[in-house]
Scaffold this active site. Structure first.
Site, PDB file in Angstrom:
ATOM      1  N   LYS A 235       0.824  -1.188   0.000  1.00  0.00           N
ATOM      2  CA  LYS A 235       0.000   0.000   0.000  1.00  0.00           C
ATOM      3  C   LYS A 235       0.864   1.246   0.000  1.00  0.00           C
ATOM      4  O   LYS A 235       0.397   2.357  -0.204  1.00  0.00           O
ATOM      5  CB  LYS A 235      -0.884   0.029   1.278  1.00  0.00           C
ATOM      6  CG  LYS A 235      -1.694  -1.214   1.511  1.00  0.00           C
ATOM      7  CD  LYS A 235      -2.300  -1.166   2.927  1.00  0.00           C
ATOM      8  CE  LYS A 235      -2.722  -2.551   3.320  1.00  0.00           C
ATOM      9  NZ  LYS A 235      -2.949  -2.679   4.752  1.00  0.00           N
TER      10      LYS A 235
ATOM     11  N   GLU B  35       7.088   2.276  -6.568  1.00  0.00           N
ATOM     12  CA  GLU B  35       7.321   1.708  -5.239  1.00  0.00           C
ATOM     13  C   GLU B  35       7.701   2.822  -4.278  1.00  0.00           C
ATOM     14  O   GLU B  35       8.264   3.842  -4.686  1.00  0.00           O
ATOM     15  CB  GLU B  35       8.439   0.648  -5.369  1.00  0.00           C
ATOM     16  CG  GLU B  35       8.943   0.026  -4.098  1.00  0.00           C
ATOM     17  CD  GLU B  35       7.907  -0.772  -3.313  1.00  0.00           C
ATOM     18  OE1 GLU B  35       6.833  -0.227  -3.038  1.00  0.00           O
ATOM     19  OE2 GLU B  35       8.208  -1.916  -2.935  1.00  0.00           O
ATOM     20  N   ASP B  36       7.402   2.624  -3.011  1.00  0.00           N
ATOM     21  CA  ASP B  36       7.759   3.660  -2.036  1.00  0.00           C
ATOM     22  C   ASP B  36       9.252   3.673  -1.757  1.00  0.00           C
ATOM     23  O   ASP B  36       9.889   4.723  -1.762  1.00  0.00           O
ATOM     24  CB  ASP B  36       6.947   3.489  -0.728  1.00  0.00           C
ATOM     25  CG  ASP B  36       7.010   2.084  -0.139  1.00  0.00           C
ATOM     26  OD1 ASP B  36       7.705   1.209  -0.699  1.00  0.00           O
ATOM     27  OD2 ASP B  36       6.351   1.848   0.891  1.00  0.00           O
TER      28      ASP B  36
ATOM     29  N   ASP C   2      14.762  -1.114  -0.525  1.00  0.00           N
ATOM     30  CA  ASP C   2      15.546  -1.357   0.685  1.00  0.00           C
ATOM     31  C   ASP C   2      16.532  -2.492   0.386  1.00  0.00           C
ATOM     32  O   ASP C   2      17.555  -2.271  -0.261  1.00  0.00           O
ATOM     33  CB  ASP C   2      14.558  -1.663   1.808  1.00  0.00           C
ATOM     34  CG  ASP C   2      15.179  -1.772   3.174  1.00  0.00           C
ATOM     35  OD1 ASP C   2      16.227  -1.162   3.397  1.00  0.00           O
ATOM     36  OD2 ASP C   2      14.609  -2.468   4.037  1.00  0.00           O
TER      37      ASP C   2
ATOM     38  N   PHE D  84      14.719   4.009   9.490  1.00  0.00           N
ATOM     39  CA  PHE D  84      13.356   3.573   9.213  1.00  0.00           C
ATOM     40  C   PHE D  84      12.460   4.792   9.074  1.00  0.00           C
ATOM     41  O   PHE D  84      12.358   5.612   9.981  1.00  0.00           O
ATOM     42  CB  PHE D  84      12.832   2.656  10.314  1.00  0.00           C
ATOM     43  CG  PHE D  84      11.628   1.887   9.865  1.00  0.00           C
ATOM     44  CD1 PHE D  84      11.772   0.704   9.156  1.00  0.00           C
ATOM     45  CD2 PHE D  84      10.351   2.368  10.107  1.00  0.00           C
ATOM     46  CE1 PHE D  84      10.665   0.009   8.704  1.00  0.00           C
ATOM     47  CE2 PHE D  84       9.230   1.677   9.655  1.00  0.00           C
ATOM     48  CZ  PHE D  84       9.392   0.498   8.950  1.00  0.00           C
TER      49      PHE D  84
ATOM     50  N   ARG E 112       0.781   6.219   7.695  1.00  0.00           N
ATOM     51  CA  ARG E 112       0.796   6.371   6.230  1.00  0.00           C
ATOM     52  C   ARG E 112       0.260   7.736   5.806  1.00  0.00           C
ATOM     53  O   ARG E 112       0.615   8.246   4.750  1.00  0.00           O
ATOM     54  CB  ARG E 112      -0.071   5.287   5.569  1.00  0.00           C
ATOM     55  CG  ARG E 112       0.479   3.873   5.700  1.00  0.00           C
ATOM     56  CD  ARG E 112      -0.280   2.952   4.749  1.00  0.00           C
ATOM     57  NE  ARG E 112      -0.092   1.543   5.047  1.00  0.00           N
ATOM     58  CZ  ARG E 112       0.910   0.792   4.582  1.00  0.00           C
ATOM     59  NH1 ARG E 112       1.837   1.332   3.822  1.00  0.00           N
ATOM     60  NH2 ARG E 112       0.995  -0.489   4.879  1.00  0.00           N
TER      61      ARG E 112
HETATM   62  P1  IMP Z   1      12.870  -4.628   0.312  1.00  0.00           P
HETATM   63  O1  IMP Z   1      12.284  -5.878  -0.212  1.00  0.00           O
HETATM   64  O2  IMP Z   1      13.780  -4.892   1.490  1.00  0.00           O
HETATM   65  O3  IMP Z   1      13.544  -3.764  -0.727  1.00  0.00           O
HETATM   66  O4  IMP Z   1      11.717  -3.831   0.981  1.00  0.00           O
HETATM   67  C1  IMP Z   1      10.891  -3.065   0.315  1.00  0.00           C
HETATM   68  C2  IMP Z   1       9.662  -2.787   1.146  1.00  0.00           C
HETATM   69  O5  IMP Z   1       9.916  -2.746   2.544  1.00  0.00           O
HETATM   70  C3  IMP Z   1       9.164  -1.411   0.801  1.00  0.00           C
HETATM   71  O6  IMP Z   1       8.252  -1.484  -0.230  1.00  0.00           O
HETATM   72  C4  IMP Z   1       8.519  -0.971   2.089  1.00  0.00           C
HETATM   73  O7  IMP Z   1       7.184  -1.371   2.099  1.00  0.00           O
HETATM   74  C5  IMP Z   1       9.253  -1.689   3.169  1.00  0.00           C
HETATM   75  N1  IMP Z   1      10.238  -0.800   3.808  1.00  0.00           N
HETATM   76  C6  IMP Z   1      11.577  -0.830   3.670  1.00  0.00           C
HETATM   77  N2  IMP Z   1      12.163   0.135   4.390  1.00  0.00           N
HETATM   78  C7  IMP Z   1      11.151   0.803   4.988  1.00  0.00           C
HETATM   79  C8  IMP Z   1      11.112   1.944   5.868  1.00  0.00           C
HETATM   80  O8  IMP Z   1      12.115   2.554   6.239  1.00  0.00           O
HETATM   81  N3  IMP Z   1       9.877   2.336   6.240  1.00  0.00           N
HETATM   82  C9  IMP Z   1       8.734   1.718   5.844  1.00  0.00           C
HETATM   83  N4  IMP Z   1       8.727   0.664   5.042  1.00  0.00           N
HETATM   84  C10 IMP Z   1       9.928   0.205   4.614  1.00  0.00           C
HETATM   85 MG    MG Z   2       6.136  -1.463   0.049  1.00  0.00          MG
END
Ligand code: IMP
Ligand code: MG
Length: 180
Positions: free
Chosen positions: A45, A101-102, A105, A154, A167
């Site tokens: 979301k 994507e937001d 990470d 974070f 959010r």
């Molecule tokens: P990844 O698979 O580790 O790249 O994670 C991606 C997802 O993790 C993002 O789409 C976010 O939903 C969540 N995420 C990663 N870091 C954060 C953060 O600092 N705050 C909130 N959500 C995060």
């Molecule tokens: Mg996400």
């Protein structure tokens, strides 16, 4: 907007900084895809607010779709496992797809999603991520369009959550580490 006065929030990017950067990204996408149509695929979301603002800065014939994944549990720690919770509703074959994507990470989510979306045989596939945490990357994946690079902190707000909360904050904030 006082949401929870006991939480430790520090503003990282203000709504004005976000708006300026999102407008730049929209203009760049508009130039890059001139004369083409695009499908913006938002990752639920967290990317909802970014997609809605980005879309209004894209001067192209554009459509939306949404895809759902689950990576994180109720808190901040990733399980590393990615699961599809909602697939797109429209055929992507032959389309210019931009995954919105937001935050990138570890890259696990986007690596998984690009595989899923490539299987739909789009004409092109690019990634637009509002935030990028390059120091956390476990998979070799990059965004074609990104808003801001951030350190390993974070963040919440502007669509991003901690246990589904925050959010709706208009600014992007860092949640202090005592919140873990
Ligand atoms: P990844 O698979 O580790 O790249 O994670 C991606 C997802 O993790 C993002 O789409 C976010 O939903 C969540 N995420 C990663 N870091 C954060 C953060 O600092 N705050 C909130 N959500 C995060
Ligand atoms: Mg996400």
């Amino acid at each position: 907007m006082p949401i929870d006065t006991s939480s430790q929030l520090r503003v990282l990017f203000t709504r004005q900084q976000i708006a300026t950067r999102v407008a730049e990204l929209g203009a760049q996408i508009t130039r890059d895809y001139a004369g083409e149509t695009v499908v913006l695929v938002g990752v639920l979301k967290g990317a909802c607010l970014f997609l809605s603002d980005l879309a209004r800065n894209i001067g192209l014939d554009a459509t939306f779709d949404f895809i759902g994944v689950s990576t994180y549990g109720a808190g901040k720690l990733s399980s590393g496992e990615v699961r599809l919770t909602k697939d797109v509703d429209t055929p992507l074959q032959g389309k210019n797809v931009i995954v919105v994507e937001d935050i990138l990470d570890t890259g696990c989510t986007m690596t998984y999603l690009t595989k899923v979306l490539q299987a739909a045989q789009p004409k092109s596939l690019r990634i637009a991520a509002l935030l990028d945490k390059p120091s956390r990357r476990q998979k070799p994946i990059q965004a074609d369009y990104f808003g801001f690079k951030i350190p390993d902190e974070f963040v919440i707000g502007y669509g991003m959550d901690y246990a589904e909360r925050y959010r709706n904050l208009p600014d992007i904030c860092v949640l202090a580490s005592n919140e873990q």
